[in-house]
Design a protein around this motif. Structure first.
Motif, PDB file in Angstrom:
ATOM      1  N   PHE A 134    -102.385 -13.496 -44.899  1.00  0.00           N
ATOM      2  CA  PHE A 134    -101.836 -13.636 -43.555  1.00  0.00           C
ATOM      3  C   PHE A 134    -102.540 -12.739 -42.532  1.00  0.00           C
ATOM      4  N   CYS A 167    -100.194 -10.266 -47.457  1.00  0.00           N
ATOM      5  CA  CYS A 167    -100.334 -11.505 -48.209  1.00  0.00           C
ATOM      6  C   CYS A 167     -99.076 -11.747 -49.028  1.00  0.00           C
ATOM      7  N   TYR A 226    -105.849 -17.059 -41.725  1.00  0.00           N
ATOM      8  CA  TYR A 226    -104.944 -15.981 -42.091  1.00  0.00           C
ATOM      9  C   TYR A 226    -104.050 -15.595 -40.909  1.00  0.00           C
ATOM     10  N   GLN A 234    -101.290 -18.213 -40.593  1.00  0.00           N
ATOM     11  CA  GLN A 234    -100.304 -18.032 -41.650  1.00  0.00           C
ATOM     12  C   GLN A 234     -99.422 -16.816 -41.368  1.00  0.00           C
ATOM     13  N   GLY A 235    -100.044 -15.770 -40.810  1.00  0.00           N
ATOM     14  CA  GLY A 235     -99.271 -14.593 -40.460  1.00  0.00           C
ATOM     15  C   GLY A 235     -98.276 -14.869 -39.347  1.00  0.00           C
TER      16      GLY A 235
END
Length: 455
Positions: free
Chosen positions: A91, A105, A151, A154-155
C-alpha cells in the motif's frame, strides 16, 4: 659614290674579332629583385633555425582539484519480515515516507484483497482525480512509477475502508521512516565490520523484496529506513588522510544526479585501512535504494587568473628592510636613500627611485621590500631617513612570476599562486606588478630572458 660607302662603313659597329667580351649592362630592376630574393632566403633560414616563443592569453578561470571516490552508504535501517504465510499486498510506494503505525502492506491467504465495504462517492471522486493526474503525467520510460501508483491507490482504499472488513493481516511500520523494497545484506553493517573488499562492488547484489507469489513467515517484506541522518564511508590513503585531517566539514558532489551536500567529516581506522565518514542530515531519500555512490569530494576550488605551469619562473631580487624605504623625487615616489661619495671624498645621500615588486614579512616578523637587482649593487649602503641606521645591500630573495610579452619584449610580472595541478595554476588577481586579464605571456617562461626583444 665612294664617299657614301665610306660614311656607311663608319656607322657600322665594329665586328667582335679575336673573341673580345661584350659589355654587360646592369638593370636596376634585377638588382632590387635579387636583393629581395636574398632577404627572403635569409629570413626563412633565420625563422627555421630560431626557437619560437609561444604566447598564451591570460584569462580568468577556476581550477578544481577534486578526487572521485566510490562511497559506501550507511544508514539506520532494518529489514521487516513477515509474521505469517500468505500473499503480500503493498500500500506504500518504494521510497515513500510513512509514519509510525502506518499500514505498509497486508498478508492475505488469497491473492485478492477483498472488502465488503463500498467506498463512498467522495472517496471514489478522489481516487478518480488521482488516477487522472497520474495518467496525464505518465512517461512510458518510467514504467516503475506504475507500481508506486498501484501501491498508493491500494493505500488510499485501505485508509477509507474499515480495517476489520479487509481480509488478511495488516503490517504496520514500527517507527517513522522511509519504506524501500530491496535488500543487499549491508543493512546492519558497522564501522568495525568494514574491509577494503566490501568496496569492490563488482560482486555486489541487491535483491528485490516485491513478492509476486506466496511468502512464508520470516521472509523479508520491506526495508524501513529510520530518520534523515545518514553517512557515506570512503577508504582513503595516508596522504589523503593527512590532507583531510584539518577539516571538520566537507562538500560532496554526488555524480548520480549532480547534487551537492555538505556534511560533517570524521576520520577513523578499521584494521590497517583508514576511512573518511561524512554524515548528512538531509537528502537521504534520493539515495535510499543505493548502497554505493560515486562521489566527488570538493576539497579545492580556487578562482583567479589561469596560466600554464610552464610559464612560471623564479627571479632573484634584492631584499631590503621596509623601514629603509622613503618618499622622494618629483612625484613623491617610493625609493631609498643611498650613500654616494663626491669627488672631494665627502659622503652624501642620493634618493634612488625603485620599483617594489612585493613587500613580504618573514617568519621573524621583519618586513622586506623586493626590488630589481639592477637598481643597486652589492655593497651599496642605504640610510634610513631621520636616523643613523644603515643597511648594506646584498641579501636576495626570489619571487615567482611570468614574462609578459604585450609590447614585444619580455617583462617580468609577479604572480601569487593560489592553487595548481600538473598543467595549470591559478594566480591571485590584483597583485602589484602582476598580471591582468587578457595579458599575453610566454607559455614557456624558461625560453626567454628578462627584457629580451621577441618581435
Amino acid at each position: 659614290m665612294a664617299d657614301r660607302k665610306k660614311k656607311r662603313s663608319q656607322r657600322r659597329p665594329p665586328k667582335n674579332r679575336g673573341g673580345a667580351r661584350r659589355v654587360f649592362n646592369l638593370n636596376i630592376g634585377t638588382v632590387i629583385f635579387g636583393a629581395l630574393f636574398v632577404y627572403m632566403i635569409i629570413s626563412i633560414v633565420i625563422y627555421a633555425t630560431t626557437d619560437h616563443i609561444a604566447s598564451y592569453q591570460v584569462l580568468a578561470g577556476a581550477l578544481s582539484q577534486n578526487e572521485t571516490y566510490t562511497a559506501l552508504v550507511m544508514r539506520s535501517e532494518e529489514v521487516v519480515t513477515a509474521s505469517a504465510d500468505g500473499y503480500v499486498n503493498y500500500f506504500v510506494g518504494d521510497g515513500e515516507k510513512v509514519g509510525k503505525n502506518s499500514t505498509v502492506c497486508s498478508i492475505s491467504p488469497t491473492q485478492d484483497l477483498t472488502s465488503e465495504q463500498e467506498p463512498a462517492q467522495q472517496d471514489l471522486s478522489e481516487i478518480k482525480d488521482q488516477a487522472s493526474a497520474f495518467s496525464k503525467a505518465f512517461d512510458g520510460s518510467d514504467f516503475y512509477d506504475v507500481y508506486d501508483f498501484k501501491y498508493k491507490m491500494q493505500g488510499m482504499i485501505l485508509s477509507q475502508a474499515d480495517s476489520a472488513s479487509l481480509a488478511g493481516t495488516l503490517c504496520s511500520a514500527a517507527a517513522d521512516g522511509i519504506v524501500a523494497y530491496s535488500t543487499d545484506g549491508y543493512e546492519s553493517i558497522s564501522e568495525d565490520d568494514l574491509t577494503p573488499e566490501q568496496f569492490q562492488n563488482k560482486v555486489y547484489q541487491r535483491s528485490s523484496l516485491v513478492a509476486e507469489g506466496q511468502i512464508h513467515a520470516g521472509d523479508p517484506l520491506y526495508r524501513l529506513i529510520r530518520g534523515e541522518t545518514w553517512s557515506i564511508v570512503i577508504p582513503v590513503t595516508e596522504a589523503q588522510s593527512v590532507r583531510l585531517s584539518s577539516r571538520k566539514t566537507l562538500e560532496v558532489n554526488f555524480l548520480k544526479d549532480n547534487q551537492t551536500l555538505t556534511g560533517s567529516l570524521v576520520l577513523f581506522s578499521s584494521g590497517d585501512q583508514k576511512y573518511a565518514r561524512i554524515t548528512f542530515d538531509s537528502g537521504m531519500i534520493r539515495y535510499c535504494n543505493d548502497r554505493f555512490l560515486d562521489v566527488e569530494l570538493v576539497t579545492t576550488t580556487s578562482t583567479g587568473l589561469k596560466i600554464p605551469v610552464s610559464a612560471v619562473v623564479s627571479k632573484e631580487f634584492y631584499k631590503i628592510p621596509s623601514k629603509m624605504a622613503t618618499k622622494g623625487g618629483e612625484n613623491g615616489s617610493t625609493g631609498f636613500l643611498k650613500e654616494v661619495s663626491g669627488e672631494d671624498g665627502q659622503v652624501s645621500t642620493s634618493f634612488a627611485e625603485v620599483s617594489i615588486y612585493a613587500e613580504i614579512t618573514d617568519e621573524d616578523g621583519e618586513s622586506y621590500c623586493y626590488v630589481e637587482k639592477d637598481s643597486f649593487q652589492d655593497g651599496d649602503v642605504l640610510v634610513q631617513p631621520d636616523s643613523n641606521t644603515r643597511y648594506t645591500v646584498g641579501e636576495t630573495g626570489t619571487l615567482d612570476g611570468v614574462y609578459c610579452i604585450n609590447r614585444g619584449y619580455a617583462v617580468f610580472r609577479r604572480v601569487v599562486i593560489l592553487d595548481q595541478d600538473e598543467e595549470y595554476c591559478i594566480v591571485k588577481t590584483g597583485t602589484d606588478y602582476g598580471l591582468v586579464q587578457f595579458d599575453y605571456i610566454a607559455e614557456n617562461g624558461s625560453s626567454v630572458d628578462d627584457e629580451e626583444i621577441l618581435y
